[in-house]
Design an enzyme around this catalytic site. Structure first.
Site, short mmCIF file in Angstrom:
data_model
loop_
_atom_site.label_atom_id
_atom_site.label_comp_id
_atom_site.label_asym_id
_atom_site.label_seq_id
_atom_site.Cartn_x
_atom_site.Cartn_y
_atom_site.Cartn_z
N HIS A 112 49.40 143.59 -25.58
CA HIS A 112 49.85 144.21 -24.57
C HIS A 112 49.03 143.48 -23.34
O HIS A 112 48.27 143.26 -23.33
CB HIS A 112 50.11 145.73 -24.50
CG HIS A 112 48.61 146.14 -24.26
ND1 HIS A 112 47.85 146.52 -25.37
CD2 HIS A 112 48.34 147.22 -23.41
CE1 HIS A 112 46.86 147.28 -25.06
NE2 HIS A 112 47.03 147.77 -23.91
N ASP B 187 46.44 149.71 -28.36
CA ASP B 187 46.37 150.72 -28.04
C ASP B 187 47.60 151.67 -28.10
O ASP B 187 47.88 152.65 -27.58
CB ASP B 187 46.14 151.03 -26.25
CG ASP B 187 45.02 150.27 -26.09
OD1 ASP B 187 44.11 149.93 -26.77
OD2 ASP B 187 44.74 149.95 -24.64
N HIS C 37 40.20 150.45 -29.42
CA HIS C 37 39.00 151.24 -28.96
C HIS C 37 38.54 152.22 -29.87
O HIS C 37 39.00 152.91 -30.69
CB HIS C 37 39.75 152.36 -27.99
CG HIS C 37 40.30 151.38 -26.52
ND1 HIS C 37 39.48 151.00 -25.54
CD2 HIS C 37 41.62 150.94 -26.23
CE1 HIS C 37 40.13 150.55 -24.59
NE2 HIS C 37 41.16 150.36 -24.92
N ASP D 86 41.96 144.95 -19.87
CA ASP D 86 40.87 145.29 -21.09
C ASP D 86 41.11 144.33 -22.65
O ASP D 86 40.64 144.34 -23.31
CB ASP D 86 40.39 146.60 -21.16
CG ASP D 86 41.71 147.44 -21.80
OD1 ASP D 86 42.69 147.40 -21.23
OD2 ASP D 86 41.16 148.40 -22.78
N HIS D 87 42.65 143.82 -22.59
CA HIS D 87 42.94 143.04 -23.66
C HIS D 87 43.12 141.64 -23.28
O HIS D 87 43.48 140.96 -24.43
CB HIS D 87 44.25 143.79 -24.23
CG HIS D 87 43.89 145.18 -24.75
ND1 HIS D 87 44.05 145.84 -25.86
CD2 HIS D 87 43.74 146.33 -23.79
CE1 HIS D 87 43.55 147.15 -25.96
NE2 HIS D 87 43.52 147.24 -24.67
N HIS E 160 52.89 153.01 -25.20
CA HIS E 160 51.85 152.79 -24.23
C HIS E 160 52.08 151.83 -23.11
O HIS E 160 51.88 152.21 -21.82
CB HIS E 160 50.58 152.17 -25.01
CG HIS E 160 49.27 151.92 -24.44
ND1 HIS E 160 48.41 152.90 -23.80
CD2 HIS E 160 48.78 150.75 -23.94
CE1 HIS E 160 47.39 152.17 -23.15
NE2 HIS E 160 47.61 151.01 -23.25
N HIS F 94 47.45 144.80 -20.66
CA HIS F 94 46.40 145.35 -19.80
C HIS F 94 45.06 144.67 -19.71
O HIS F 94 44.62 143.71 -20.94
CB HIS F 94 45.77 146.63 -20.49
CG HIS F 94 46.91 147.97 -20.25
ND1 HIS F 94 46.97 149.05 -21.07
CD2 HIS F 94 47.93 148.08 -19.00
CE1 HIS F 94 48.22 149.77 -20.37
NE2 HIS F 94 48.47 149.20 -19.39
FE FE Z 1 42.82 149.43 -23.88
ZN ZN Z 2 46.22 149.51 -23.14
#
Ligand code: FE
Ligand code: ZN
Length: 256
Positions: A52, A130, A168, A56-57, A108, A54
């Site tokens: 996805h 996530d 995570h 942080d990915h 998410h 985001h």
């Molecule tokens: Fe994340």
């Molecule tokens: Zn995420």
């Protein structure tokens, strides 16, 4: 095949799968831990799988592609660093001699996808980003409770032995909430002790397994009488499966 969670930021894992020569990674929010691991083991990066949009990915994707020439795969319906091969429900990625099926799991984010391989050295493997966490699930930033419940139902139908690679390390805080929802769940109590011991030894609690998640994860257990009863103490209006799931998610959002 070797499966390695590369820690990134405070609690992300960038999953790496390699055969001693070629590697793929999932959701590289940072390029550096991946470059270090590639160099350390003398690996060539062949593929980058993204679940996805985001940061942080995704924030390490461009640097990794430029450094290695790896092919980038990601969701059909999300803003992503181009160029990439976009994937939706029923598509598949073949790399490193493995075949990953794409499962759309909105909730998410609106276009979130998961990657499922029926057999890695005899065991099924799921990269779920996530969407599903050990003893928890992702926050509903873009999708509805009905979408997330349907997504988790789809994942919960995968085989017991499926290794669950979440993005995570949220396990201990999720277990604290799960224990509040289901204090009488013996499997949950047992696993909580195991997880605390792993974290005390600075070990990851992941991958989890689908059998474990069906036994301990309240978000996969929202139709269990004990979970429904607990949720109704939090929100007396929760009635059908979707409203119970929505109230459970809301309870977790407010839980400290
Ligand atoms: Fe994340
Ligand atoms: Zn995420």
């Amino acid at each position: 095949m070797k499966l390695i969670p590369l820690p990134a930021f405070t609690d992300n894992y960038i999953w790496m799968l390699h055969d001693g020569q070629q590697a793929l990674v999932v959701d590289p929010g940072d390029a550096q831990p991946v470059l270090n691991a590639l160099q350390h083991a003398g690996l060539q990066l062949k593929a980058i799988l993204v679940t996805h949009h985001h940061p942080d990915h995704t924030a390490g994707v461009a640097a990794l592609r430029e450094a290695t020439g790896a092919t980038v795969y990601g969701p059909q319906r999300e803003a992503m660093p181009e160029p990439l091969t976009r994937l939706g429900q029923g598509d598949a990625v073949s790399n490193l001699g493995l075949r990953f099926e794409v499962i759309e799991v909105p909730g998410h984010t609106a276009g979130h996808i998961a990657y499922y391989c029926a057999e890695v050295d005899g065991t099924p493997l799921l990269f779920c980003g996530d969407t599903l966490f050990c003893a928890g699930c992702g926050r509903l930033f873009e999708g509805s409770p009905a979408q997330m419940l349907a997504s988790l139902d789809t994942l919960a139908a995968l085989p017991d032995t499926t290794q669950i690679c979440c993005a995570h390390e949220y396990t201990l805080s999720n277990l604290k909430f799960a224990g509040t929802v289901e204090p009488g769940n013996a499997a949950l109590t047992d696993y909580t002790a195991t997880a605390h011991a792993l974290r005390a030894a600075q070990q990851p609690t992941l991958p989890s397994s689908m059998l474990r998640e069906r036994r301990i994860n309240p978000f996969l257990r929202s139709r269990e009488p004990a979970v429904i009863e607990a949720v109704r103490r939090f929100d007396t209006s929760a009635a059908d499966a979707v409203s119970v799931f929505a109230a459970l998610r809301q309870w977790k959002n407010e839980f400290r």
